[in-house]
Enzyme design. Structure first.
Site, PDB file in Angstrom:
ATOM      1  N   HIS A  41      19.762 -18.598  -0.679  1.00 27.59           N
ATOM      2  CA  HIS A  41      19.488 -19.014  -2.064  1.00 27.59           C
ATOM      3  C   HIS A  41      20.110 -17.587  -2.385  1.00 27.59           C
ATOM      4  O   HIS A  41      20.660 -17.216  -2.025  1.00 27.59           O
ATOM      5  CB  HIS A  41      18.444 -18.999  -2.461  1.00 27.59           C
ATOM      6  CG  HIS A  41      16.982 -18.993  -3.584  1.00 27.59           C
ATOM      7  ND1 HIS A  41      17.422 -17.478  -4.509  1.00 27.59           N
ATOM      8  CD2 HIS A  41      17.281 -19.549  -4.090  1.00 27.59           C
ATOM      9  CE1 HIS A  41      16.895 -17.607  -5.633  1.00 27.59           C
ATOM     10  NE2 HIS A  41      16.587 -18.581  -5.666  1.00 27.59           N
ATOM     11  N   LYS A  95       8.644 -17.949  -4.095  1.00 26.79           N
ATOM     12  CA  LYS A  95       9.444 -15.969  -3.797  1.00 26.79           C
ATOM     13  C   LYS A  95       8.160 -15.263  -3.520  1.00 26.79           C
ATOM     14  O   LYS A  95       7.528 -15.829  -3.020  1.00 26.79           O
ATOM     15  CB  LYS A  95      10.043 -16.090  -5.235  1.00 26.79           C
ATOM     16  CG  LYS A  95      11.151 -16.647  -5.591  1.00 26.79           C
ATOM     17  CD  LYS A  95      12.334 -16.767  -6.402  1.00 26.79           C
ATOM     18  CE  LYS A  95      12.692 -17.451  -6.997  1.00 26.79           C
ATOM     19  NZ  LYS A  95      14.387 -17.249  -7.882  1.00 26.79           N
ATOM     20  N   GLU A 140      22.052 -23.525  -7.782  1.00 26.69           N
ATOM     21  CA  GLU A 140      21.362 -22.580  -8.689  1.00 26.69           C
ATOM     22  C   GLU A 140      22.510 -21.274  -9.022  1.00 26.69           C
ATOM     23  O   GLU A 140      23.241 -20.976  -8.548  1.00 26.69           O
ATOM     24  CB  GLU A 140      20.490 -22.385  -7.500  1.00 26.69           C
ATOM     25  CG  GLU A 140      19.308 -22.785  -7.830  1.00 26.69           C
ATOM     26  CD  GLU A 140      17.886 -21.735  -7.445  1.00 26.69           C
ATOM     27  OE1 GLU A 140      16.919 -22.174  -8.068  1.00 26.69           O
ATOM     28  OE2 GLU A 140      18.125 -21.190  -5.893  1.00 26.69           O
ATOM     29  N   GLU A 183      19.229 -15.039  -4.098  1.00 30.65           N
ATOM     30  CA  GLU A 183      18.485 -13.212  -3.707  1.00 30.65           C
ATOM     31  C   GLU A 183      19.262 -13.601  -2.296  1.00 30.65           C
ATOM     32  O   GLU A 183      19.534 -11.983  -2.369  1.00 30.65           O
ATOM     33  CB  GLU A 183      17.426 -13.685  -4.496  1.00 30.65           C
ATOM     34  CG  GLU A 183      17.031 -14.330  -5.691  1.00 30.65           C
ATOM     35  CD  GLU A 183      16.049 -14.862  -6.175  1.00 30.65           C
ATOM     36  OE1 GLU A 183      15.872 -14.977  -7.140  1.00 30.65           O
ATOM     37  OE2 GLU A 183      14.852 -15.156  -4.831  1.00 30.65           O
ATOM     38  N   SER A 219      16.181 -21.522 -13.901  1.00 26.70           N
ATOM     39  CA  SER A 219      15.345 -22.178 -15.296  1.00 26.70           C
ATOM     40  C   SER A 219      14.795 -23.443 -15.552  1.00 26.70           C
ATOM     41  O   SER A 219      15.188 -23.563 -16.987  1.00 26.70           O
ATOM     42  CB  SER A 219      15.857 -21.295 -16.377  1.00 26.70           C
ATOM     43  OG  SER A 219      16.016 -20.006 -15.868  1.00 26.70           O
ATOM     44  N   GLY A 268      15.852 -17.804 -13.277  1.00 22.71           N
ATOM     45  CA  GLY A 268      15.019 -16.607 -13.852  1.00 22.71           C
ATOM     46  C   GLY A 268      15.683 -16.183 -14.677  1.00 22.71           C
ATOM     47  O   GLY A 268      14.628 -14.962 -15.345  1.00 22.71           O
TER      48      GLY A 268
END
Length: 254
Positions: free
Chosen positions: A100, A15, A170, A102, A216, A176
């Site tokens: 992703h 990241k 994910e 994000e 995670s 996270g």
């Protein structure tokens, strides 16, 4: 214990972390990537774009691949701040993470954009790691499987093969947070992903596509997750910034 027909891949997503000093982490990982691990599992690290070329150089001869964390769907031109797939390949990358969560949430990337990016990566002989996953609200509403199937239908390029595609599941709520779905939940989702890929690419091709779990992942839970059916490795976030943690996850694939 799962009997593997696919060599697992453990990919680290750094990241927006890492300066030149952190290249030492990559070389430490390379030192720990011994003959047994090389036989058992493939490794890749996706650093920030500023570190991609020096990391690729530092890892020469280690058999550890590198990758970009994103790529533009455009080949070149007036797109300030964007990095093309050709630029990633030119810097030595073998992979490109696309879609992703994000990027999907913070930058509004749609399935169509993710697919265009995956296609751009493939044109430059990069393997896209196409990310899919549901939010906590979608899981609570029992929509997780439907959401991920829709993401696959919209994001996976036609005619992809096991050599040109990786999928990473994910769950957004696990990234996270320290939270992970149960092994049974992961097994259900990865089986559904394999089945959906069979509809999109044909069963023979789908059977060979590596399906990674991300969210995670750490050494303490890696052994359980890596032994779930249809889990062919991991996309690792924070734990990939520490050599021993990353190697610990890789060892869990043995």
């Amino acid at each position: 214990m799962v009997t593997r027909s696919i060599k697992p891949l453990v990919a680290g997503n750094w990241k927006m972390n890492g300066l030149k000093a952190e290249l030492a982490v990559a070389t430490e990982i390379a030192r720990g990537y011994d003959r047994e691990l090389k036989h058992t599992v493939d490794l890749a690290i996706c650093p920030p774009a500023t570190l991609l070329f020096p990391m690729t150089a530092a890892l020469t001869g280690s058999r550890i691949a590198t990758g970009g964390q994103d790529c533009s769907e455009q080949e070149s031109g007036a797109f300030t701040g964007e990095v093309s797939a050709a630029m990633l390949a030119d810097a030595g990358a073998g992979y490109a993470i696309v879609g992703h969560s994000e990027r999907r949430t913070l930058h509004g990337e749609t399935n169509a954009i993710v697919r265009a990016k995956a296609e751009a990566a493939q044109r430059c002989l990069l393997v896209p790691i196409v990310c899919v996953g549901e939010t906590q609200a979608e899981r609570a509403a029992d929509k997780a499987l439907a959401v991920v199937r829709k993401q696959l239908r919209g994001s996976v390029p036609d005619a992809s093969t096991p050599a040109t595609l990786v999928i990473a599941y994910e769950p957004v709520w696990a990234i996270g947070t320290g939270l992970t779905p149960t092994a049974a939940d992961v097994a259900e989702m990865h089986e559904a992903i394999r089945g959906e890929l069979g509809k999109l690419l044909g069963k023979a091709a789908a059977a060979g596509v590596r399906l990674l779990y991300g969210g995670s992942v750490k050494p303490s839970n890696a052994a359980e997750l890596m032994n779930v059916p249809h889990v062919d490795g991991a996309l690792v976030g924070g734990a990939s910034l520490k050599a021993e943690d990353f190697l610990g996850i890789a060892r869990a694939c043995r």
